[in-house]
Design an enzyme around this catalytic site. Structure first.
Site, PDB file in Angstrom:
ATOM      1  N   TYR A   1      -5.726  -1.250  67.301  1.00 24.47           N
ATOM      2  CA  TYR A   1      -7.104  -1.413  66.813  1.00 24.47           C
ATOM      3  C   TYR A   1      -7.931  -0.182  67.169  1.00 24.47           C
ATOM      4  CZ  TYR A   1     -11.503  -3.766  65.783  1.00 24.47           C
ATOM      5  OH  TYR A   1     -12.715  -4.124  65.253  1.00 24.47           O
TER       6      TYR A   1
ATOM      7  N   TYR B   1     -12.946   0.019  57.839  1.00 25.07           N
ATOM      8  CA  TYR B   1     -13.170  -0.927  58.933  1.00 25.07           C
ATOM      9  C   TYR B   1     -13.221  -2.356  58.410  1.00 25.07           C
ATOM     10  CZ  TYR B   1     -15.478  -2.513  63.302  1.00 25.07           C
ATOM     11  OH  TYR B   1     -15.802  -3.121  64.488  1.00 25.07           O
TER      12      TYR B   1
END
Lengths: 377, 137
Positions: A285, A330
């Site tokens: 991440y 994102y």
């Protein structure tokens, strides 16, 4: 008989800066694409799970209704950001294994660029009154606060952040889904001004509009479907201790140089019966560059303070093969999970890794987060 | 970023009012457990260390060491009423009295991790901010 859960399909909408569509439409497009990708029908689905941050998305019930699910047995909405994708995928896998449901869709959908931008969101926990009155706002600021301490404690610096940009922006250049063109040069990086020191623009993710989804079912069923099943070998979530009152509250967290990855590592690898050396692909991440470094160290892929050099050395581990959230866009880490699935199924196009039997995926940046170990059967 | 009137207002209600009320009087006040002396920011309803519900307001010193810091350069990252403070340096300080706190750093300065700092109370737009600056060790 013991049941095993497997991911059998993925679906995406395009990632854009202005979708011109409702979040519900994006969600349904991605979920429908994922179900079709697997070779299933919406009537096969009996579970839908999703997450949202400050009500920035559309609930599972709306997606189940729009998809045409005929018997919804589990509809799960969690109030979370990027900590959620691996968490929900793991929970849904457990629900399938215990026979609660047969087939489920996990999605993230948002107009994260044109409507609700996380970068400008205020979070409502008790920590708020220690932050906002002094102007300390913005998620980037909080991750930057950790990055300063992490780099200091581990003896790393700007060159190590650049190593993340160098590798991931190169990957984005050959990823047709990427919102950013990629190919950032060293001069281009160091000449760009600080957004929030120590982060420059290239250290920060690009917010997007879009949706993506994965479909899970039993391994037995997945074997008869279109793609090679991706088995959910292990999942783990950790918020360790004193992780605050919202995702921006790190007042009581003791160590900004270690995030959840350090705390879930042993459980995760232990449950899978694997070690970091057994992993081919790591999708870490990365709302900001520093979280890749913290994650690689936290999971034990390299030693403390060695993550920047680890990336520069370019060993056998493939890392953030799509360019990451930084360069693909994102979608709060749902697209980190889908990229791992595409890699393990051997359909990641120009960015396909040679070795792709096992993957680690993480979700989250700071105190709490989750991770998966996936394996192709 | 949008003005977070609601969350801040909500956070100031009930048992959380002590912090802003203390700042207004130029006092840095923390909730401290009467049973085990554990101090905490933010104030949780009971002591996370020992479980006691008996917490008292305790004025603490503003001195401490810089644990981390950032410099914010973009308007969208700060609350609306702080745009005129850009570039805004925020420090995370490990206070001598056992809690960690965020604060502004003296305008124009660049802090360092481990630097000794002390806070002063500065009035701004009807509220009081704690602003840290370098202090003698």
């Amino acid at each position: 008989m013991t049941r095993t859960a497997a991911i059998c399909g993925v679906g995406y909408t395009p990632f854009t800066r202005d979708s011109g569509a409702s979040v519900l439409r994006l969600a349904v497009e991605a979920c429908d694409a994922a179900v079709a990708d697997a070779g299933l029908d919406p009537a096969d689905v009996d579970g839908v799970a999703t997450f949202s941050l400050n009500s920035d998305s559309t609930p599972a019930v709306a997606v189940a209704s729009s998809l045409g699910v005929t018997e919804s047995k589990v509809l799960l909405d969690v109030q979370m950001g990027g900590q959620a994708p691996c968490y929900l995928t793991g929970l849904v896998a457990r629900l399938i294994e215990c026979g609660e449901i047969e087939t489920a869709v996990v999605y993230r959908a948002m107009n994260g660029r044109s409507e609700s931008r996380v970068g400008g969101m205020a979070f409502p926990g008790e920590g708020a009154l220690y932050r906002y009155p002094i102007g300390y706002g913005g998620y980037a600021s909080y991750v930057a606060m950790w990055a300063t301490r992490f780099l200091h404690e581990t003896g790393q610096g700007p060159d190590d952040l650049w190593s993340v940009v160098e590798r991931q922006s190169a990957a984005a250049a050959t990823n047709p889904r990427a919102i950013r063109p990629g190919g950032v040069t060293r001069d281009g990086y160091f000449d760009s001004p600080f957004v929030v020191e120590p982060f420059r623009k290239w250290d920060c993710t690009a917010e997007v509009d879009g949706a993506c989804a994965v479909v899970l079912t039993t391994l037995e069923r997945a074997r008869d479907l279109r793609w090679q099943p991706v088995v959910v070998k292990a999942s783990a979530y950790s918020a360790h201790s004193q992780s605050g009152t919202d995702i921006g509250d790190h007042l009581a967290w003791s160590d900004y140089s270690r995030n959840y990855t350090s705390w879930l590592r042993d459980r995760l690898f232990g449950a899978a019966g694997l070690t970091p050396a057994d992993i081919d692909v790591a999708e870490i991440y990365d709302c900001f560059t520093s979280t890749v470094l913290i994650g690689l160290e936290g999971l034990g892929f390299c030693g403390r303070g060695e993550s920047g050099a680890f990336l520069r050395e370019g060993g056998p581990l493939a890392v953030n093969t799509h360019g990451g959230l930084l360069y693909e866009g994102y979608l709060h880490g749902m697209n980190t999970v889908t990229e791992a699935v595409l890699q393990l199924q051997g359909r990641a196009g120009a960015n396909q890794c040679a070795a792709h039997a096992t993957a680690v995926v993480t979700s989250g940046a700071l105190m709490d987060g989750s991770a998966l170990i996936l394996a192709s059967e | 970023m949008p003005e977070p009137t609601e969350p801040t207002a909500a956070a100031r209600r009930f048992e959380n009012a002590y912090f802003a009320d203390g700042l207004a009087q130029h006092r840095l006040v923390v909730k401290r457990c009467t049973a085990c002396e554990h101090a905490q920011f933010p104030a949780l309803p009971r002591c996370p260390a020992c479980g006691s519900w008996e917490l008292r307001d305790d004025e603490i010193r503003t001195s401490g060491d810089v644990y981390s810091w950032i410099r914010i350069n973009r308007e969208e990252l700060v609350t609306d009423d702080a745009a005129d403070l850009l570039p805004l340096v925020v420090v995370t300080v490990d206070l001598d009295d056992g809690v960690r706190l965020f604060g502004r750093y003296a305008p124009g300065g660049t802090p360092a991790i481990g630097e000794r700092v002390a806070g002063t109370f500065v009035e701004r737009r009807g509220a009081t901010d704690l602003v840290f600056e370098r202090a003698a060790r």
